[in-house]
Scaffold this motif. Structure first.
Motif, mmCIF file in Angstrom:
data_model
loop_
_atom_site.group_PDB
_atom_site.id
_atom_site.type_symbol
_atom_site.label_atom_id
_atom_site.label_comp_id
_atom_site.label_asym_id
_atom_site.label_seq_id
_atom_site.Cartn_x
_atom_site.Cartn_y
_atom_site.Cartn_z
ATOM 1 N N PHE A 285 21.596 34.935 -41.266
ATOM 2 C CA PHE A 285 22.055 35.997 -40.358
ATOM 3 C C PHE A 285 23.218 36.763 -40.991
ATOM 4 O O PHE A 285 23.226 37.996 -41.025
ATOM 5 N N LEU A 286 24.210 36.025 -41.478
ATOM 6 C CA LEU A 286 25.388 36.670 -42.053
ATOM 7 C C LEU A 286 25.016 37.507 -43.274
ATOM 8 O O LEU A 286 25.518 38.613 -43.459
ATOM 9 N N GLU A 287 24.120 36.997 -44.099
ATOM 10 C CA GLU A 287 23.677 37.746 -45.289
ATOM 11 C C GLU A 287 22.903 38.993 -44.883
ATOM 12 O O GLU A 287 23.152 40.086 -45.391
ATOM 13 N N GLU A 288 21.971 38.862 -43.966
ATOM 14 C CA GLU A 288 21.134 39.984 -43.545
ATOM 15 C C GLU A 288 21.967 41.104 -42.917
ATOM 16 O O GLU A 288 21.711 42.278 -43.145
ATOM 17 N N PHE A 289 22.962 40.734 -42.137
ATOM 18 C CA PHE A 289 23.743 41.746 -41.432
ATOM 19 C C PHE A 289 25.078 42.065 -42.102
ATOM 20 O O PHE A 289 25.916 42.745 -41.516
ATOM 21 N N SER A 290 25.251 41.612 -43.356
ATOM 22 C CA SER A 290 26.507 41.872 -44.062
ATOM 23 C C SER A 290 26.713 43.361 -44.341
ATOM 24 O O SER A 290 27.837 43.796 -44.555
ATOM 25 N N LYS A 291 25.655 44.131 -44.328
ATOM 26 C CA LYS A 291 25.778 45.578 -44.528
ATOM 27 C C LYS A 291 26.150 46.276 -43.222
ATOM 28 O O LYS A 291 26.572 47.416 -43.216
ATOM 29 N N THR A 292 25.978 45.592 -42.103
ATOM 30 C CA THR A 292 26.271 46.150 -40.788
ATOM 31 C C THR A 292 27.619 45.675 -40.263
ATOM 32 O O THR A 292 28.380 46.460 -39.710
ATOM 33 N N PHE A 293 27.900 44.384 -40.426
ATOM 34 C CA PHE A 293 29.126 43.787 -39.914
ATOM 35 C C PHE A 293 29.941 43.195 -41.058
ATOM 36 O O PHE A 293 29.406 42.443 -41.862
ATOM 37 N N THR A 294 31.228 43.489 -41.083
ATOM 38 C CA THR A 294 32.109 42.767 -41.997
ATOM 39 C C THR A 294 32.457 41.438 -41.348
ATOM 40 O O THR A 294 32.304 41.268 -40.125
ATOM 41 N N LEU A 295 32.955 40.506 -42.140
ATOM 42 C CA LEU A 295 33.382 39.233 -41.559
ATOM 43 C C LEU A 295 34.560 39.457 -40.619
ATOM 44 O O LEU A 295 34.660 38.796 -39.585
ATOM 45 N N ALA A 296 35.428 40.422 -40.949
ATOM 46 C CA ALA A 296 36.547 40.739 -40.049
ATOM 47 C C ALA A 296 36.020 41.281 -38.716
ATOM 48 O O ALA A 296 36.528 40.925 -37.644
ATOM 49 N N GLY A 297 35.006 42.128 -38.774
ATOM 50 C CA GLY A 297 34.406 42.655 -37.547
ATOM 51 C C GLY A 297 33.758 41.559 -36.725
ATOM 52 O O GLY A 297 33.901 41.527 -35.496
#
Length: 134
Positions: free
Chosen positions: A73-85
């Motif tokens: 999930f984190l990899e797939e959406f890393s372009k959409t959400f930053t870890l800070a977000g």
């Protein structure tokens, strides 16, 4: 029959496999992206359906529920959400999210629930947004 399909990071992208046992078949899919992986999985399903029906046996259909592990999930959406977000949305520390992304740590159920609840609240907030001219 409802079947859970797990999506996970693989060596060359992603893989999908049936986490729920089906009485007739097991399926997998692979791809460089999640969309390619799901398409490959669904293609495998259609091929299996054809093989079973061609053999004269009754095909037992399945309804698929695709589920991510935390790293995929984190990899797939890393372009959409930053870890800070994601930290702001879920309350989960971005350093911890980084550990989940790298696979060096796996989240507990309570953390997975917290992630899911935070994302649901966020999507509900987004769905309620209106703009002048709507």
């Amino acid at each position: 029959m409802k079947v859970k399909v797990m999506i996970e990071i693989a060596e060359n992208g992603y893989s999908a496999y049936m986490a729920t046992r089906h009485p007739q078949y097991g399926l997998i899919g692979e791809g460089k992206t999640v969309d390619e992986t799901i398409a490959d999985f669904k293609s495998s399903y259609e091929e299996m359906k054809s093989v079973i029906e061609t053999s004269g046996r009754e095909f037992i259909p399945a309804e698929f529920e695709f589920c991510y592990d935390m790293a995929s999930f984190l990899e797939e959406f890393s372009k959409t959400f930053t870890l800070a977000g994601l930290e702001r949305i879920t309350g989960i520390n971005q350093k911890q999210l980084g550990h989940y992304l790298s696979g060096s740590s796996k989240p507990r159920k309570a953390t997975v629930d917290r992630m899911r609840d935070g994302l649901r609240r966020f999507t509900e907030e987004l769905s309620a947004v209106n703009f002048i001219g709507d």
